[in-house]
Design an enzyme around this catalytic site. Structure first.
Site, PDB file in Angstrom:
ATOM      1  N   CYS A 106       0.795  -1.228   0.000  1.00 37.66           N
ATOM      2  CA  CYS A 106       0.000   0.000   0.000  1.00 37.66           C
ATOM      3  C   CYS A 106       0.826   1.276   0.000  1.00 37.66           C
ATOM      4  CB  CYS A 106      -0.952  -0.030   1.187  1.00 37.66           C
ATOM      5  SG  CYS A 106      -1.918  -1.555   1.203  1.00 37.66           S
ATOM      6  N   HIS A 135      -4.236   6.383   1.282  1.00 41.71           N
ATOM      7  CA  HIS A 135      -4.475   4.989   0.881  1.00 41.71           C
ATOM      8  C   HIS A 135      -5.843   4.545   1.381  1.00 41.71           C
ATOM      9  CE1 HIS A 135      -4.389   0.727   0.563  1.00 41.71           C
ATOM     10  NE2 HIS A 135      -4.214   0.527   1.854  1.00 41.71           N
ATOM     11  N   ASN A 191     -10.262  -2.031  -1.515  1.00 33.70           N
ATOM     12  CA  ASN A 191      -8.855  -1.715  -1.263  1.00 33.70           C
ATOM     13  C   ASN A 191      -8.021  -2.420  -2.323  1.00 33.70           C
ATOM     14  OD1 ASN A 191      -6.185  -1.821  -0.389  1.00 33.70           O
ATOM     15  ND2 ASN A 191      -6.700  -2.054   1.770  1.00 33.70           N
TER      16      ASN A 191
END
Lengths: 339, 76
Positions: A117, A266, A296
């Site tokens: 990430c 993020h 995600n």
């Protein structure tokens, strides 16, 4: 002639065709309704790569879309950075496969790097380094993951959150007095490695055929070959490093919170982002949460969010944007971008 | 934090009806005491008590009273 500056020029992204909805998840697992899944995660659906669909395939689709916009031509690309933790093969680098399939020049530098990430911000830092030291002029920064291939179908904790995607960002040289990318702050703490990991499949622990399926206290099933995430520990890590990263970055840039027009963070899950927003005392309109349509997507959440904000007119020329990526490793990074 | 307020927070976290959770309630018997509930409890401790809760110690809690002790809450 002065050294060129690096500037973020264009973004495209690709989501696989297959969609996994909250309704499907709720019917499989029970306990949580579709509305409850959305309320907790902020996600309505995730896109899942097909059985034969790999990172390079999604990267090619996203890159072709970017070329189709006229942002640049394949023959102009002289740098290709590909961030993934689900490569087509152990070797060669997926970047080499993408170079050939996109018809990029053989004079193009191409490499993979393995981050999750935090990967987009790291990739932006490396792109800037290549461009501003005169090593490249047009860099394709590709972030692409098929985490779904790491996930056990019985693991609700990660299957509700992660979606597959690829994003392609063109970073290019411009003649300008002003920096439009940077400064950067980075961070690493390998003590957190065990909290977000695919334990088997490398050489420390080779892939286990017919691996035993275990079930945790929340009823999530997985084998040693699957993705494991200790959500509460990851949440603690985030609460610890994100505010500190924001402070370090502001100090380095000589800016205050009020100087930042948008925080592009993020997109881990809605609950975490809402909590971070309150903790950092950032107004709703300055920290967008837009992950309902794709979940995600690991290293692609930041470029996908930037693209969606640009498309909907929420990103405007001249805005000062703070990018923050954090996760597996542990690894984290922050940067400022002048849009 | 008052005991009643703490119990209301726990009821909210696990999706239980008001008045159904006590200090002696077994966490495993609560409707939604799962990893998402852990995270919500960590967020509660962070925002209302400015306290960091160790996730492994949280996982070892058996009752609501254990949670209160972990969060270092002296319940009036």
């Amino acid at each position: 002639m002065k050294r060129p500056k690096a500037a973020l020029h264009a973004i495209s992204y690709h989501l696989p065709e297959r969609v996994l909805t909250n309704e499907e998840l709720a019917s499989e697992y029970g306990g949580w309704s579709p509305d409850k899944i959305e309320a907790k995660t902020g996600i309505r659906k995730r896109h899942i790569a097909g059985p034969g669909e790999c990172v390079s395939d999604m990267a090619i689709s996203a890159a072709k879309e970017l070329f189709a916009t006229g942002a640049c031509k394949p023959g102009e690309i002289d740098g290709l950075l590909l961030c993934t933790q689900s490569p087509d093969h152990f070797l060669p680098s997926t970047a080499c496969l993408v170079q050939e399939r996109l018809g990029l020049p053989t004079t193009c530098a191409a490499l993979d790097f393995n981050l999750g990430c935090s990967g987009f911000v790291y990739g932006l830092g490396m792109s800037k380094g290549l461009i501003e030291t005169g090593q490249a002029r047009k860099v394709l920064l590709i972030t692409a993951e098929t985490y779904s291939k790491h996930i056990h179908p019985g693991d609700k904790s990660v299957r509700t959150i992660f979606g597959d995607a690829a994003a392609v960002t063109l970073v290019q040289a411009v003649q300008s007095e002003d920096e439009s990318i940077g400064p950067f702050v980075y961070g690493t703490d390998g003590r957190g490695a065990k909290n977000l990991i695919v334990p088997a499949g490398g050489f420390r622990q080779p892939f286990v055929v017919n691996a035993e399926t275990t079930e945790d206290g929340s009823g999530n099933k997985r084998t040693i070959n699957n993705l494991y995430m200790n959500g509460p520990e990851i949440f603690n890590f985030t609460l610890s490093v994100v505010p500190e990263t924001v402070s370090r970055l502001l100090a380095m840039a000589g800016k205050r919170m009020e100087d930042i027009d948008l925080f592009v963070v993020h997109q881990a899950n809605q609950f975490m982002l809402e909590h971070l927003k309150r903790k950092l005392k950032v107004p709703d309109e300055k920290m967008p949460i837009l992950m309902a349509h794709c979940g995600n997507t690991v290293s692609s959440t930041i470029p996908i969010l930037l693209k969606d904000l640009e498309t909907t007119g929420r990103l405007r020329k001249g805005q000062c944007i703070m990018l923050l990526g954090f996760g597996v490793g542990y690894s984290w990074a922050g940067s400022l971008v002048r849009w | 934090m008052k005991k009643e307020e703490f119990l209301r927070e726990i009821e909210e976290i696990v999706g239980a009806k008001h008045g159904t959770v006590s200090m002696e309630s077994n966490l495993q018997d609560l409707p939604q005491w799962d990893s998402m509930a852990y995270i919500t409890f960590i967020a509660l401790a962070d925002s209302k008590l400015n306290l960091s809760v160790d996730a492994n110690r949280l996982a070892s809690c058996k009752t609501v009273r254990d949670l209160a002790a972990l969060a270092d809450i002296s319940l009036d």
